[in-house]
Design a protein around this motif. Structure first.
Motif, short mmCIF file in Angstrom:
data_model
loop_
_atom_site.label_atom_id
_atom_site.label_comp_id
_atom_site.label_asym_id
_atom_site.label_seq_id
_atom_site.Cartn_x
_atom_site.Cartn_y
_atom_site.Cartn_z
N PRO A 117 0.81 -1.22 0.00
CA PRO A 117 0.00 0.00 0.00
C PRO A 117 0.84 1.28 0.00
N LYS A 118 2.11 1.16 0.42
CA LYS A 118 3.01 2.32 0.40
C LYS A 118 4.09 2.10 -0.65
N ASP A 119 4.34 3.11 -1.45
CA ASP A 119 5.25 3.00 -2.59
C ASP A 119 6.69 3.28 -2.15
N ASN A 120 7.36 2.23 -1.63
CA ASN A 120 8.75 2.46 -1.22
C ASN A 120 9.55 1.16 -1.26
N LEU A 121 9.46 0.43 -2.37
CA LEU A 121 10.23 -0.80 -2.51
C LEU A 121 11.62 -0.53 -3.09
N ASP A 122 11.77 0.62 -3.77
CA ASP A 122 13.01 0.91 -4.47
C ASP A 122 13.61 2.27 -4.12
N GLY A 123 13.00 2.98 -3.17
CA GLY A 123 13.48 4.30 -2.82
C GLY A 123 12.94 5.40 -3.69
N VAL A 124 12.08 5.05 -4.66
CA VAL A 124 11.44 6.02 -5.54
C VAL A 124 9.95 6.04 -5.22
N ILE A 125 9.43 7.18 -4.84
CA ILE A 125 8.00 7.31 -4.51
C ILE A 125 7.31 8.01 -5.67
N ASN A 126 6.36 7.30 -6.29
CA ASN A 126 5.66 7.82 -7.44
C ASN A 126 4.16 7.57 -7.24
N LYS A 127 3.38 7.78 -8.26
CA LYS A 127 1.92 7.67 -8.13
C LYS A 127 1.46 6.22 -8.03
N LYS A 128 2.22 5.28 -8.59
CA LYS A 128 1.82 3.88 -8.63
C LYS A 128 2.56 3.10 -7.55
N ASN A 129 1.81 2.38 -6.69
CA ASN A 129 2.43 1.62 -5.61
C ASN A 129 3.21 0.43 -6.15
N ASP A 130 4.30 0.08 -5.45
CA ASP A 130 5.15 -1.03 -5.86
C ASP A 130 4.50 -2.38 -5.52
N GLN A 131 4.94 -3.41 -6.24
CA GLN A 131 4.52 -4.78 -6.01
C GLN A 131 5.72 -5.69 -6.28
N TYR A 132 5.63 -6.96 -5.86
CA TYR A 132 6.64 -7.92 -6.29
C TYR A 132 6.04 -9.32 -6.28
N SER A 133 6.65 -10.22 -7.02
CA SER A 133 6.19 -11.60 -7.10
C SER A 133 7.30 -12.55 -6.67
N TYR A 134 6.87 -13.73 -6.22
CA TYR A 134 7.81 -14.74 -5.70
C TYR A 134 7.27 -16.12 -6.09
N LEU A 135 7.98 -16.83 -6.95
CA LEU A 135 7.62 -18.17 -7.37
C LEU A 135 8.57 -19.14 -6.70
N SER A 136 8.01 -20.11 -5.94
CA SER A 136 8.86 -20.95 -5.11
C SER A 136 8.49 -22.43 -5.20
N LEU A 137 9.47 -23.25 -4.90
CA LEU A 137 9.30 -24.70 -4.77
C LEU A 137 9.79 -25.08 -3.38
N GLY A 138 8.99 -25.90 -2.67
CA GLY A 138 9.37 -26.24 -1.31
C GLY A 138 8.89 -27.61 -0.90
N VAL A 139 9.15 -27.95 0.34
CA VAL A 139 8.72 -29.21 0.91
C VAL A 139 8.09 -28.94 2.27
N LYS A 140 7.01 -29.67 2.59
CA LYS A 140 6.32 -29.54 3.86
C LYS A 140 6.37 -30.88 4.59
N MET A 141 6.45 -30.81 5.90
CA MET A 141 6.45 -32.01 6.74
C MET A 141 5.36 -31.87 7.81
N ALA A 142 4.50 -32.89 7.92
CA ALA A 142 3.45 -32.88 8.93
C ALA A 142 4.03 -33.29 10.27
N LEU A 143 3.59 -32.60 11.33
CA LEU A 143 4.08 -32.88 12.68
C LEU A 143 3.00 -33.59 13.49
N PHE A 144 3.39 -34.08 14.67
CA PHE A 144 2.48 -34.69 15.65
C PHE A 144 1.74 -35.89 15.07
N ASN A 145 2.50 -36.81 14.53
CA ASN A 145 1.96 -38.03 13.94
C ASN A 145 1.60 -39.03 15.03
N ARG A 146 0.39 -39.59 14.92
CA ARG A 146 0.00 -40.67 15.84
C ARG A 146 0.60 -41.98 15.39
#
Length: 229
Positions: A200-229
Motif C-alpha cells: 500500500p506504500k510506494d517504497n520498494l526501491d526508494g522512488v516514490i511515485n503515483k503507482k504503488n510497488d509490487q513484487y512476485s515470488y515463485l517458489s518450490l518447497g517441501v512440507k512435513m506434517a508434525l504430531f503423527n499418531r
C-alpha cells in the motif's frame, strides 16, 4: 508496528492450533522453500533474484489452514541509468482454502486419504490464499539526476528512507502434492506456490511515485506434517 504484528500472529495462531488439535492427529506442518523474485516497481527492467522462506501452518479443517510465513530475499531492477537492490525480509499471516473443501468428498476423511487416487489428492490440494504482514526494506540505489528531475515533474520524489517497515499484502495460488498416506493425511508434501505481494506504500526501491510497488515470488518447497499418531 512490528510488535503489534507479532502479537496478532501469535494469538491467532495459538487459537487455531488449539482448535485443530481437537480434530486432527496432524494439525501442524512446517515447510521450507526457495525460488525467484521479480519486482514491479518504478525502475522497469526487473532482475530475477533469489529468496527463501519458512512456513508454519495449522489446520482448521483438512482443507483450510492458517499460517505464518517468513521470507528473506533480494529484489532489484534498473532503468533510466539508475538501479536499486533491496535485501528485504517479510513476516505475514495467511489463510489458505483448498479445492477439497468444495468437492464431494466422503465424511470419513481417514477413509478418503487412504483410498483416494493420486490425481484426486492433488486436485483437492490446489489452493488460494491471502494474508497481511510487514516488509522490512534494506535498499541501496543509484539514481540518475535526470531521472530525479523527471520523477519530480510527475509529482514523485526520491526518498532517503531506505530502511523502512511497510505493510505488505501477500496473495497466493499454489499446489501441495501429497507424499505418503496415513489415517490422518499425508506425511509430506511438495509445494509449488506463486505469491504476489501488494504494498500500500510506494517504497520498494526508494522512488516514490503515483503507482504503488509490487513484487512476485515463485517458489518450490517441501512440507512435513508434525504430531503423527
Amino acid at each position: 508496528m512490528k510488535k503489534s504484528v507479532f502479537l496478532v500472529f501469535g494469538i491467532v495462531s495459538l487459537f487455531f492450533v488449539n482448535t485443530a488439535f481437537a480434530q486432527f492427529s496432524r494439525p501442524v506442518s512446517v515447510g521450507v522453500g526457495a525460488g525467484g523474485t521479480l519486482s514491479l516497481a518504478d525502475l522497469g527492467n526487473s532482475d530475477i533474484r533469489f529468496a527463501g522462506h519458512v512456513d508454519v501452518d495449522g489446520l482448521i479443517t483438512p482443507f483450510i489452514s492458517v499460517g505464518i510465513h517468513g521470507e528473506k530475499g533480494i529484489l532489484s531492477a534498473y532503468g533510466w541509468n539508475s538501479d536499486f537492490e533491496n535485501r528485504y525480509y517479510t513476516l505475514s499471516g495467511n489463510v489458505k482454502v483448498r479445492l477439497g473443501q468444495f468437492l464431494s468428498l466422503p465424511d470419513n476423511y481417514s477413509n478418503y486419504t487412504l483410498r483416494a487416487s493420486i490425481l484426486n489428492q492433488i486436485l483437492a490440494n490446489i489452493y488460494l490464499g491471502g494474508g497481511v504482514g510487514f516488509i522490512k526494506n534494506s535498499i541501496e540505489n543509484s539514481i540518475d539526476p535526470n531521472y530525479v528531475e523527471s520523477i519530480s515533474n510527475m509529482g514523485g520524489e526520491i526518498t532517503d528512507d531506505l530502511n523502512s517497515e511497510n505493510l505488505v499484502i501477500p496473495l497466493n495460488i499454489g499446489l501441495d502434492i501429497p507424499l505418503g498416506r496415513s489415517l490422518y493425511g499425508p506425511k509430506w508434501a511438495i509445494n509449488l506456490n506463486y505469491q504476489h505481494s501488494l504494498l500500500p506504500k510506494d517504497n520498494l526501491d526508494g522512488v516514490i511515485n503515483k503507482k504503488n510497488d509490487q513484487y512476485s515470488y515463485l517458489s518450490l518447497g517441501v512440507k512435513m506434517a508434525l504430531f503423527n499418531r
